[in-house]
Design a protein around this motif. Structure first.
Motif, short mmCIF file in Angstrom:
data_model
loop_
_atom_site.label_atom_id
_atom_site.label_comp_id
_atom_site.label_asym_id
_atom_site.label_seq_id
_atom_site.Cartn_x
_atom_site.Cartn_y
_atom_site.Cartn_z
N LYS A 45 -48.38 165.19 -3.84
CA LYS A 45 -48.91 163.82 -3.94
C LYS A 45 -48.80 163.07 -2.63
N GLY A 46 -48.17 163.68 -1.62
CA GLY A 46 -48.04 163.04 -0.32
C GLY A 46 -46.90 162.04 -0.26
N ILE A 47 -45.95 162.16 -1.17
CA ILE A 47 -44.81 161.24 -1.22
C ILE A 47 -43.63 161.87 -0.50
N GLY A 48 -43.03 161.12 0.38
CA GLY A 48 -41.85 161.58 1.10
C GLY A 48 -40.77 160.53 1.03
N CYS A 49 -39.62 160.86 1.57
CA CYS A 49 -38.54 159.89 1.57
C CYS A 49 -38.79 158.84 2.64
N ALA A 50 -38.11 157.75 2.55
CA ALA A 50 -38.30 156.64 3.49
C ALA A 50 -37.96 157.06 4.91
N GLN A 51 -36.94 157.88 5.07
CA GLN A 51 -36.56 158.32 6.42
C GLN A 51 -37.65 159.18 7.04
N SER A 52 -38.23 160.09 6.26
CA SER A 52 -39.28 160.96 6.79
C SER A 52 -40.53 160.15 7.13
N GLN A 53 -40.89 159.22 6.27
CA GLN A 53 -42.07 158.40 6.53
C GLN A 53 -41.85 157.52 7.75
N ASP A 54 -40.65 157.01 7.92
CA ASP A 54 -40.33 156.19 9.10
C ASP A 54 -40.40 157.03 10.37
N ARG A 55 -39.87 158.25 10.32
CA ARG A 55 -39.90 159.14 11.47
C ARG A 55 -41.34 159.46 11.86
N GLU A 56 -42.21 159.72 10.87
CA GLU A 56 -43.61 160.01 11.17
C GLU A 56 -44.31 158.78 11.75
N ALA A 57 -44.00 157.61 11.24
CA ALA A 57 -44.63 156.39 11.74
C ALA A 57 -44.21 156.10 13.17
N ARG A 58 -42.98 156.42 13.51
CA ARG A 58 -42.50 156.17 14.87
C ARG A 58 -43.08 157.15 15.88
N ARG A 59 -43.46 158.35 15.41
CA ARG A 59 -44.05 159.33 16.32
C ARG A 59 -45.43 158.90 16.80
N LYS A 60 -46.19 158.27 15.94
CA LYS A 60 -47.54 157.86 16.29
C LYS A 60 -47.47 156.61 17.15
N PRO A 61 -48.18 156.59 18.26
CA PRO A 61 -48.15 155.39 19.12
C PRO A 61 -48.64 154.17 18.34
N ARG A 62 -48.11 153.03 18.70
CA ARG A 62 -48.42 151.81 17.96
C ARG A 62 -49.91 151.48 18.02
N PHE A 63 -50.50 151.63 19.18
CA PHE A 63 -51.92 151.36 19.33
C PHE A 63 -52.62 152.65 19.73
N SER A 64 -52.75 153.54 18.78
CA SER A 64 -53.47 154.78 19.06
C SER A 64 -54.97 154.49 19.08
N ILE A 65 -55.73 155.42 19.58
CA ILE A 65 -57.17 155.22 19.74
C ILE A 65 -57.84 154.91 18.41
N ASP A 66 -57.52 155.66 17.36
CA ASP A 66 -58.18 155.42 16.08
C ASP A 66 -57.83 154.05 15.50
N GLU A 67 -56.61 153.58 15.72
CA GLU A 67 -56.26 152.24 15.26
C GLU A 67 -57.00 151.16 16.04
N LEU A 68 -57.13 151.37 17.35
CA LEU A 68 -57.86 150.39 18.17
C LEU A 68 -59.34 150.35 17.77
N GLU A 69 -59.94 151.52 17.53
CA GLU A 69 -61.34 151.57 17.11
C GLU A 69 -61.52 150.87 15.77
N LYS A 70 -60.60 151.11 14.86
CA LYS A 70 -60.69 150.48 13.54
C LYS A 70 -60.58 148.95 13.69
N THR A 71 -59.64 148.50 14.50
CA THR A 71 -59.46 147.06 14.72
C THR A 71 -60.71 146.44 15.35
N LEU A 72 -61.28 147.13 16.33
CA LEU A 72 -62.50 146.62 16.98
C LEU A 72 -63.66 146.59 16.00
N ASN A 73 -63.81 147.64 15.20
CA ASN A 73 -64.90 147.68 14.21
C ASN A 73 -64.73 146.59 13.16
#
Length: 77
Positions: A45-73
Motif C-alpha cells: 500500500k506504500g505505507i512506511g514508518c515515519a522515520q523511513s518516510q522522513d529519511r526519503e523526504a530528506r534525500r530529495k532536494p527541497r526544490f527539485s526540478i519536478d517540484e519547480l515545474e509543478k509550482t511554475l505550472n
C-alpha cells in the motif's frame, strides 16, 4: 511482601515463555518483524514508518526540478 515479589516473577516468567514460544520451541524460530516496513501488506500500500518516510523526504532536494515545474505550472494556471 515476599509473596508479591514471587508472584510477580512467576507472572513475568510465564509471559516471557508465552511470548517466546516460537523462538524457544521452533527450530530456527525468530520473533516476527514488528516494524511497519517489515509488513508486506503495508509495503504494497506504500505505507512506511515515519522515520523511513522522513529519511526519503530528506534525500530529495527541497526544490527539485519536478517540484519547480509543478509550482511554475500551478502559478501560470
Amino acid at each position: 511482601m515476599l509473596d508479591t515479589v514471587l508472584i510477580t516473577l512467576l507472572i513475568v516468567a510465564i509471559c516471557i515463555v508465552l511470548l517466546g514460544v516460537k523462538v524457544f520451541f521452533v527450530k530456527n524460530g525468530k520473533f516476527p518483524n514488528g516494524h511497519v516496513s517489515g509488513n508486506k501488506a503495508m509495503r504494497d500500500k506504500g505505507i512506511g514508518c515515519a522515520q523511513s518516510q522522513d529519511r526519503e523526504a530528506r534525500r530529495k532536494p527541497r526544490f527539485s526540478i519536478d517540484e519547480l515545474e509543478k509550482t511554475l505550472n500551478d502559478s501560470m494556471n
